[in-house]
Design a protein around this motif. Structure first.
Motif, PDB file in Angstrom:
ATOM      1  N   MET A 181      28.964  43.773  39.990  1.00  0.00           N
ATOM      2  CA  MET A 181      30.368  44.063  40.241  1.00  0.00           C
ATOM      3  C   MET A 181      31.007  44.780  39.047  1.00  0.00           C
ATOM      4  N   VAL A 185      32.769  48.491  39.023  1.00  0.00           N
ATOM      5  CA  VAL A 185      34.148  48.703  38.571  1.00  0.00           C
ATOM      6  C   VAL A 185      34.189  49.716  37.437  1.00  0.00           C
ATOM      7  N   SER A 190      37.114  50.479  43.047  1.00  0.00           N
ATOM      8  CA  SER A 190      38.081  49.391  42.993  1.00  0.00           C
ATOM      9  C   SER A 190      37.373  48.050  43.147  1.00  0.00           C
ATOM     10  N   LEU A 191      38.111  46.985  42.910  1.00  0.00           N
ATOM     11  CA  LEU A 191      37.507  45.655  43.012  1.00  0.00           C
ATOM     12  C   LEU A 191      37.062  45.367  44.440  1.00  0.00           C
ATOM     13  N   SER A 194      33.902  47.339  45.149  1.00  0.00           N
ATOM     14  CA  SER A 194      32.758  46.768  44.434  1.00  0.00           C
ATOM     15  C   SER A 194      32.281  45.481  45.095  1.00  0.00           C
ATOM     16  N   MET A 249      40.595  36.342  38.353  1.00  0.00           N
ATOM     17  CA  MET A 249      41.000  37.541  39.078  1.00  0.00           C
ATOM     18  C   MET A 249      42.476  37.495  39.482  1.00  0.00           C
ATOM     19  N   ILE A 259      41.200  44.438  34.862  1.00  0.00           N
ATOM     20  CA  ILE A 259      40.208  43.693  35.635  1.00  0.00           C
ATOM     21  C   ILE A 259      38.816  43.922  35.048  1.00  0.00           C
ATOM     22  N   THR A 260      38.594  45.115  34.504  1.00  0.00           N
ATOM     23  CA  THR A 260      37.288  45.411  33.917  1.00  0.00           C
ATOM     24  C   THR A 260      36.999  44.509  32.723  1.00  0.00           C
ATOM     25  N   LEU A 263      36.367  40.979  33.950  1.00  0.00           N
ATOM     26  CA  LEU A 263      35.028  40.860  34.534  1.00  0.00           C
ATOM     27  C   LEU A 263      33.949  40.863  33.454  1.00  0.00           C
TER      28      LEU A 263
END
Length: 326
Positions: A181, A185, A190-191, A194, A249, A259-260, A263
């Motif tokens: 994932m 990304v 996008s999330l 992914s 998240m 978000i990257t 993650l």
């Protein structure tokens, strides 16, 4: 009539009569219980949907589950009437991977059928097939009761084992899914994209986790809020790692953080956690091998070391009979 009950077939007739009476009483209770008001059923279903337990998961990814229409008339007898108990039972079946709306009813019917089959088989075995082999009342009672108990509680134990196996599969595949994932990304997807891509890639290795991620992607694609869908996934999986991931998240989306980065940090933490679990199993392994080592190594060693001395002592006690080879 008394002669019939006193004959060798008397217990069978008595058991069959009792079963028929119980069946008649159950049918009377079902027929006289009355029908539920349609508006009441609507409000109960709406209340059940708000809990998130019976979510749109059953509508979005029902894998062609075969529903037994003949059991609908016995739904009030097979399913719990309490909404909370029914919700808990449905959630338990979903955690085991059974997503049909009638999973609870079918499971209860399976328990009933197996219990009755075990009872009938044990009665035939004790009183018809081999009556001479069960002369002891204790053995006869155990033989009559055990198959019925196993037939009723066996599916429950099997369901619990299936839930635990599914959780173990999700825990095992989640770090790899996070790494994939993160790659998706960072590549510009996008999330949501992914998640759908990862669900396809891990379908062969981790089908349970793939089903959950597929459900998330389809529900988000259908228009539901991502936070609600992720919370529903955490409830269905009942895994600490999934719950932590959902929390990270949602917080990243709420506070506007990357978000990257979230993650990347969480994926590294999951990899470290997987290594720690492997090390824990490796540390427990010597303790588990100790018993096997003692059972299969110490007795042969004692025989090799003490055996000749024991043979010599026994020969001396028997009058000095020479040992073979002397």
């Amino acid at each position: 009539m008394l002669e019939l009950f006193n004959s060798p077939l008397g217990p069978i007739v008595l058991t069959a009569t009792g079963a028929v009476l119980l069946l008649v009483m159950a049918l009377i209770a079902i027929l006289t219980s009355g029908r539920t008001d349609p508006m009441q059923k609507f409000f109960e279903q709406a209340k059940l949907d708000k809990t998130g337990v019976v979510a749109d998961i059953t509508q979005l990814r029902r894998k062609g589950g075969r529903e037994f229409k003949s059991l609908e008339k016995y739904a009030r007898f097979l399913e719990p009437e309490n909404a909370k108990e029914l919700s808990d039972a449905q959630q338990k079946m979903i955690r085991a991977g059974y997503l049909s709306k009638t999973a609870v009813r079918d499971f209860a019917a399976l328990q009933f059928i197996l219990a009755v089959t075990g009872m009938v088989g044990s009665v035939l075995l004790v009183f018809v097939i081999a009556p001479d082999s069960f002369e002891s009342p204790i053995l006869k009672g155990i033989t009559l009761v055990a198959p019925m108990v196993v037939g009723y509680f066996g599916p429950r134990r099997w369901l619990e084992q299936r839930i635990e196996a599914r959780k173990a599969e999700i825990i095992s595949g989640f770090p790899d899914a996070l790494d994939m994932m993160l790659i998706c990304v960072e590549a510009g997807q996008s999330l949501d994209q992914s998640i759908r891509r990862v669900s396809k890639e891990i379908n062969f290795a981790y089908p349970a986790l793939s089903e959950e991620l597929t459900a998330v992607g389809e529900q988000v694609k259908a228009g539901r809020e991502r936070s609600e869908v992720l919370r529903d996934m955490a409830k269905r999986c009942d895994v600490t790692d999934i719950t932590s991931f959902v929390t990270v998240m949602i917080q990243a989306a709420t506070y506007g953080t990357s978000i990257t980065d979230a993650l990347r940090v969480f994926a590294a933490e999951m990899r470290d956690k997987r290594i720690m679990r492997a090390e824990e199993k490796a540390n427990i392994l010597p303790t588990k091998m100790t018993l096997g080592t003692m059972m299969f190594t110490v007795p042969p060693l004692l025989i090799i070391l003490i055996g000749p001395s024991v043979v010599g002592i026994m020969s001396d006690l028997n009058g000095g009979i020479p040992m073979p080879g002397n």
